[in-house]
Design a protein around this motif. Structure first.
Motif, PDB file in Angstrom:
ATOM      1  N   ARG A 170       0.825  -1.206   0.000  1.00  0.00           N
ATOM      2  CA  ARG A 170       0.000   0.000   0.000  1.00  0.00           C
ATOM      3  C   ARG A 170       0.863   1.263   0.000  1.00  0.00           C
ATOM      4  O   ARG A 170       0.544   2.255  -0.650  1.00  0.00           O
ATOM      5  N   GLN A 172       3.848   1.607  -1.274  1.00  0.00           N
ATOM      6  CA  GLN A 172       4.468   1.786  -2.589  1.00  0.00           C
ATOM      7  C   GLN A 172       3.490   2.360  -3.610  1.00  0.00           C
ATOM      8  O   GLN A 172       3.895   3.008  -4.576  1.00  0.00           O
ATOM      9  N   GLU A 173       2.194   2.139  -3.371  1.00  0.00           N
ATOM     10  CA  GLU A 173       1.181   2.641  -4.301  1.00  0.00           C
ATOM     11  C   GLU A 173       0.870   4.119  -4.102  1.00  0.00           C
ATOM     12  O   GLU A 173       0.211   4.734  -4.948  1.00  0.00           O
ATOM     13  N   LYS A 175       0.966   7.765  -4.397  1.00  0.00           N
ATOM     14  CA  LYS A 175       1.526   8.774  -5.302  1.00  0.00           C
ATOM     15  C   LYS A 175       1.014  10.171  -4.941  1.00  0.00           C
ATOM     16  O   LYS A 175       1.199  11.113  -5.693  1.00  0.00           O
TER      17      LYS A 175
END
Length: 423
Positions: A170, A172-173, A175
């Motif tokens: 989560r 790493q997702e 943005k």
């Protein structure tokens, strides 16, 4: 680096007839470490540039994005312009407040230190309490352009690896560029919280509370620039615990815990149940309106107190007491009985050890009063079914929010109710 900011500095030095450039942010760096670094390069006592860099942490970096980001977090960047080499040196010295006891989590006994907004200081306070190499402090950078440094703290041998992988995925997702609110923004992004009013993580500014959570095999997340550390997964029962219960003898700790649980229960149910019993399930619109008016007035007073300077808060409290007390009763806005029960309910609300949960309980109570006032006992029962079905449906990362009640675990539930002696 082309930037007109006054605190971004560039120094050009000579090293064996080669130009060496130092870039650093003066507001985030230690002046002593920068001076020591300049001295090492100008004296040139080493054979290579790296040998002359007076710093305990020297890392060569080739990625422009990474070393520019490192500079913005307080590192000094040393560039060998001729050999096209870049070195990153840790020279951080963040402006921060002292390590004091948190105002919202005070205890009579025990440590008086608390987290501040410095990521390294927070990690050190946990390290002092968990002295084992099994403790992992994993630094992660999240966000797109306006990045945020966080630290995942856990025991390698105890942490649930499935949950850990899910949280890392989560992270790493993410943005999102709006991470200035740090822990609050991160919680909403990790859990997709939406309009759920209940806290899905537990916050604490006490190192002993966070260290205990980690020692039990769970995860803590430290966010740079925030003094509150996120603990997850958590349950409703765990959120209701307070450090004072563990700082007293087992029998006294149990007594305090039972009083606290009773107070939290009364803070939600006292007014709705009194309203239904007194009026035998048939509440007039005037009574309902008076109760809602007092509840909202007290909530307004709480919000106003947060933004009131200490020098005038006592005066404001006296004015509010007069307006909500004698004047309001004499003018016939509501009866003294309504003011008494609503006041007792709000005093009990102060016993809730978690600030986020206390706010949630307040709004849960207001809607319970509305359902009970409009539909009587039928509305009260229907509201309980909706509320508890919703709580049962909360399973953040596969952990039941109502554990150990659902799924039922008698031993763990008894440990939450009774503070057992250490063995």
């Amino acid at each position: 680096m082309n930037n007109n900011s006054f605190d971004i500095n560039v120094r050009i030095l000579d090293f064996h007839n080669r130009k060496i450039e130092i870039n650093y942010v003066s507001s985030l760096c230690s002046d002593e470490l920068i001076a020591y670094l300049v001295e090492g390069i100008t004296n040139a006592k080493g054979k290579t540039l790296k040998d002359c860099l007076n710093n305990g942490d020297v890392k060569e970096e080739t990625d422009t994005t990474k070393y520019e980001y490192a500079m913005l977090t307080g590192c000094a960047i040393v560039k060998d312009l001729e050999k096209q080499k870049v070195y990153v040196l840790d020279t951080r010295h963040f402006p921060s407040r002292s390590i004091d006891e948190p105002d919202t989590e005070k205890s009579v006994r025990g440590s008086k230190d608390g987290f501040n907004e410095n990521l390294l200081n927070c990690a050190g306070l946990i390290r002092r309490r968990i002295r084992t190499l099994d403790l992992v402090m994993e630094k992660v950078t999240v966000g797109k352009t306006n990045k945020l440094d966080i630290c995942l703290c856990y025991l390698q041998s105890k942490i649930d690896q499935t949950m850990l992988k899910s949280i890392k995925a989560r992270l790493q997702e993410i943005k999102n560029e709006d991470l200035i609110m740090t822990d609050r923004a991160l919680e909403e992004l990790i859990f997709d919280q939406g309009y759920n009013p209940f806290p899905l993580v537990r916050y604490s500014e006490r190192p002993d509370v966070v260290s205990t959570h980690i020692h039990h095999g769970y995860l803590a997340i430290i966010c740079d620039t925030s003094s509150s550390v996120m603990m997850l997964p958590t349950t409703l029962f765990e959120i209701l615990e307070h450090v004072e219960e563990h700082r007293q003898t087992p029998i006294i700790g149990t007594f305090i815990r039972l009083i606290r649980f009773s107070a939290v229960f009364l803070s939600i149910y006292l007014v709705p149940l009194w309203m239904l019993i007194k009026n035998q399930g048939n509440i007039s619109f005037k009574t309902l309106f008076s109760i809602i008016l007092v509840e909202l007035a007290i909530e307004l007073l709480r919000i106003a107190t947060i933004h009131t300077p200490d020098s005038i808060s006592n005066t404001m409290g006296m004015i509010a007491a007069i307006l909500l007390g004698e004047f309001a009763i004499e003018l016939g806005f509501f009866s003294g009985e309504i003011l008494l029960f609503v006041s007792i309910g709000n005093v009990c609300d102060f016993a809730t050890p978690n600030y986020e949960l206390s706010l949630t309980n307040k709004y849960v109570k207001i809607f319970m009063i509305l359902f009970s006032g409009l539909f009587g006992w039928l509305g009260f029962i229907a509201y309980q079914i909706i509320l508890y079905m919703y709580l049962i449906s909360l399973n953040p990362f596969g952990f039941s929010y109502l554990y150990p009640l659902i799924p039922f675990n008698g031993k763990d539930l008894l440990q939450f109710i009774i503070r057992e002696p250490k063995k």
